[in-house]
Design a protein around this motif. Sequence first.
Motif, short mmCIF file in Angstrom:
data_model
loop_
_atom_site.label_atom_id
_atom_site.label_comp_id
_atom_site.label_asym_id
_atom_site.label_seq_id
_atom_site.Cartn_x
_atom_site.Cartn_y
_atom_site.Cartn_z
N LEU A 62 -4.42 1.20 -16.84
CA LEU A 62 -4.04 1.93 -15.61
C LEU A 62 -2.92 2.93 -15.91
CD1 LEU A 62 -3.93 -0.57 -12.59
CD2 LEU A 62 -5.47 1.35 -12.91
N THR A 63 -2.81 3.32 -17.15
CA THR A 63 -1.69 4.20 -17.51
C THR A 63 -1.83 5.60 -16.91
OG1 THR A 63 -2.88 4.55 -19.56
CG2 THR A 63 -1.00 3.09 -19.68
N HIS A 64 -3.03 5.94 -16.44
CA HIS A 64 -3.22 7.29 -15.89
C HIS A 64 -2.85 7.40 -14.41
CE1 HIS A 64 -6.75 4.94 -15.09
NE2 HIS A 64 -7.24 5.86 -14.30
N VAL A 65 -2.66 6.27 -13.74
CA VAL A 65 -2.36 6.35 -12.29
C VAL A 65 -1.16 5.49 -11.85
CG1 VAL A 65 -4.61 7.03 -11.39
CG2 VAL A 65 -4.18 4.64 -11.91
N PRO A 66 -0.17 5.27 -12.68
CA PRO A 66 0.89 4.35 -12.25
C PRO A 66 1.71 4.89 -11.08
CG PRO A 66 1.54 5.43 -14.27
CD PRO A 66 0.12 5.84 -14.01
N ASN A 67 1.75 6.22 -10.94
CA ASN A 67 2.60 6.78 -9.88
C ASN A 67 1.82 7.20 -8.64
OD1 ASN A 67 4.92 6.42 -11.49
ND2 ASN A 67 4.37 8.25 -12.65
N ARG A 68 0.58 6.76 -8.58
CA ARG A 68 -0.23 7.04 -7.38
C ARG A 68 0.01 5.92 -6.38
NH1 ARG A 68 -6.62 7.70 -8.20
NH2 ARG A 68 -5.96 9.42 -9.53
N LEU A 69 0.02 6.28 -5.08
CA LEU A 69 0.19 5.25 -4.06
C LEU A 69 -1.00 4.28 -4.11
CD1 LEU A 69 1.42 7.26 -0.93
CD2 LEU A 69 2.79 5.95 -2.55
N VAL A 70 -0.73 3.01 -3.93
CA VAL A 70 -1.80 2.01 -4.04
C VAL A 70 -2.88 2.24 -2.98
CG1 VAL A 70 -2.30 -0.45 -3.77
CG2 VAL A 70 -0.44 0.27 -5.22
N ASP A 88 5.01 -0.95 -18.60
CA ASP A 88 4.13 -0.11 -19.42
C ASP A 88 3.16 -0.97 -20.22
OD1 ASP A 88 5.19 2.35 -18.61
OD2 ASP A 88 6.95 2.02 -19.85
N ARG A 89 3.64 -2.11 -20.69
CA ARG A 89 2.77 -2.97 -21.50
C ARG A 89 1.56 -3.45 -20.67
NH1 ARG A 89 1.52 -8.14 -22.41
NH2 ARG A 89 2.84 -8.89 -20.73
N VAL A 90 1.84 -3.93 -19.47
CA VAL A 90 0.71 -4.46 -18.68
C VAL A 90 -0.19 -3.34 -18.15
CG1 VAL A 90 1.81 -6.64 -18.07
CG2 VAL A 90 2.09 -4.68 -16.55
N LEU A 91 0.41 -2.17 -17.86
CA LEU A 91 -0.42 -1.04 -17.41
C LEU A 91 -1.39 -0.63 -18.51
CD1 LEU A 91 2.18 1.19 -15.53
CD2 LEU A 91 0.15 0.17 -14.53
N GLU A 92 -0.89 -0.68 -19.74
CA GLU A 92 -1.73 -0.34 -20.88
C GLU A 92 -2.83 -1.40 -21.06
OE1 GLU A 92 -0.66 0.65 -25.41
OE2 GLU A 92 0.71 1.43 -23.90
N GLU A 119 0.81 -1.22 0.00
CA GLU A 119 0.00 0.00 0.00
C GLU A 119 0.85 1.27 0.00
OE1 GLU A 119 -3.72 0.07 0.96
OE2 GLU A 119 -3.61 -1.91 0.07
N HIS A 120 2.05 1.18 0.58
CA HIS A 120 2.88 2.39 0.69
C HIS A 120 3.69 2.65 -0.57
CE1 HIS A 120 5.46 -0.96 1.71
NE2 HIS A 120 6.52 -0.19 1.61
N LEU A 121 3.53 1.78 -1.56
CA LEU A 121 4.25 1.97 -2.82
C LEU A 121 3.25 2.33 -3.92
CD1 LEU A 121 6.70 -1.10 -2.72
CD2 LEU A 121 7.13 1.24 -1.95
N THR A 122 3.77 2.86 -5.01
CA THR A 122 2.90 3.22 -6.12
C THR A 122 2.58 1.95 -6.93
OG1 THR A 122 4.72 3.58 -7.66
CG2 THR A 122 4.03 5.47 -6.32
N GLY A 123 1.62 2.09 -7.84
CA GLY A 123 1.28 0.96 -8.70
C GLY A 123 2.49 0.49 -9.50
N ARG A 124 3.22 1.46 -10.04
CA ARG A 124 4.40 1.11 -10.84
C ARG A 124 5.45 0.40 -9.98
NH1 ARG A 124 6.63 2.54 -15.63
NH2 ARG A 124 5.00 4.04 -16.12
N GLU A 125 5.65 0.90 -8.76
CA GLU A 125 6.65 0.28 -7.87
C GLU A 125 6.24 -1.15 -7.51
OE1 GLU A 125 8.28 4.39 -5.76
OE2 GLU A 125 6.62 3.29 -4.85
N ASN A 126 4.94 -1.34 -7.30
CA ASN A 126 4.45 -2.69 -7.02
C ASN A 126 4.75 -3.63 -8.18
OD1 ASN A 126 2.58 -3.51 -4.57
ND2 ASN A 126 2.39 -1.30 -4.84
#
Lengths: 312, 269
Positions: A120-128, A112-116, A89-96
């Motif tokens: 979820l490409t609009h929120v990869p750097n938001r904390l989970v 990037d491939r799986v986020l696409e 939870e304390h990490l971003t989506g991308r970090e996870n």
Amino acid sequence: MTAIETENLHKKFLGVKAVDGVDLAVPEGAIYGFLGPNGAGKTTTIRMILGLLQPNKGKIRIFGEDLMRRRTKALKNVGVAFETPAHYEHLTGRENLDITRRLLGLDKSEIDRVLETVELTHVPNRLVRKYSLGMRHRLGLARALLGKPKLLVFDEPTNGLDPVGIREMREFITSLPERTGATVFVSSHHLAEMQQMASHVAVIHLGKIVFQGGMNDLRGLHASRLEIACVDEAAARAQLSGMGKRIERRGGKLAIELASNDGAEAEAAAVNRKLVEAGVDVHHLALAPWTLEELFLQVIGAPPRADDQADA
Amino acid sequence: MLTSIQVELMKLKRSKIMLVFLAGPALVALLFFSLQASGAELEVWPFYFFAGFTAWATFMLPLSATIIATLMAQLEHGPKTWAHLLALPVPKWRLFAAKAVVALLLIAGMSILTGLLLWFGGWLAGYLNPEHKLIDPAPYAALAESMLNDEDTAFGDLDAALLVRNWKWVVVERLAYIYLSSFLLIAVQLWAAFKFRNFLIPLALGVGGGFFAIFAQASKYGIFFPWLMPFNTLGFMPEKVNMALSLGLVGGVAAMLLMLIDMSRMQIK
């Protein structure tokens, strides 16, 4: 080749049998629905297939690899998404995703491939911790898709989702074999969803497999029913009984089981003719295939609902 | 293995573990800075360091190891990520070993930080008030060394042993001893933290261990008590120091290996 093959799988917890001699054969390229009521042994079976639980007895092979002997090799082509999407939870989506990517030794571009893929490409750097439940589910799917696995295992993937989320998830899972070529093994107790998704199905009840086969094989267990509504119901009953039909009440209408699925239309027409000729005015006549829920309740031997009681 | 360690380090980002990493050494240093600044009679640097190390070895290190091990395990227990992690095509032991290595690295870093912050606190106390300035024990070194060479003088004379010319080496050496002898208690804490989902169990073990260490000092079997081993390396009886060091270090490595075997069989229900 089978994607998953289990042989006489057993698991006990404190002497209680959770899984009792499960034999599964999941064909490659299938969307394989693993159905069962809560506590039937679905999650225990899945956890054994993933090497998270040690069976008391039995064998598991994934793409022919013995899981017990060569766990890492057997799981090399497996992606998993669990019932409750668990993330840091304390990490971003991308970090996870990066954590799993590194452990799998994949290229950075995979993230990037799986986020696409899961949009979820609009929120990869938001904390989970700031993600909605739907986004967490999608992040779980993205993680499962890292490395383009040949087998995807989803344990109750729609749990907790709203109707829109459920539909999105269902459409996503249904599209996976075509988009990725992967076999999908999905457990659920949402029968309607499974009806729309699965090409194959296994039903587990009290730790035992009570049905396994193609979705059409399951439907073929019982012939379709014919629903009839008419002005003079008593006369209709008399005529139908005369034909040797067992009559049920279903959704306020009379229902009879037809002799077979193959000649269902012709038999329906014949029944209609007989009723009309006998002076019974029919204002509704429809073929009603068995729903998965009904078939499921039949295979697990659960009693029908009060409304579905046979009364003749 | 390196990748698994990097991944564990990534998980520390924004976690409370880094707060513990800084707070533990800072609290020890702050305590001894306060004592020195308020006129404690430690006078020479080695006494000051050893007083600080005593607090570190008896209290702050065991407590920090407890909290760090618990928090590291809770990173997985909390969000229930064990299932995902252990379903990956990576040897299970490697995932636990990476966590153990990171825990050991963190405690090593905290040990070094404790030494550095103690030095800074001592210097700051003298800078703020020259009367409280700590001094090098050089004037006493010759006397101390003659005492140590005198067969009639007990080797366990702590003051003399610290006042030697190479006191800085003795300080660094003992800080390293404290760390190495803490391997067993770190292994025990990690094992408990991984094994039990409820964080109260490893916390209770750590706090209880630290508490019973006070009484274990009086017992002849105290040398076998993991929470007392770091403190025992501060003595000047070679047998006791060596025993604490070898039991803590060798026992710690052995306990870690056993922990890896046991945790690799962990069942996720």
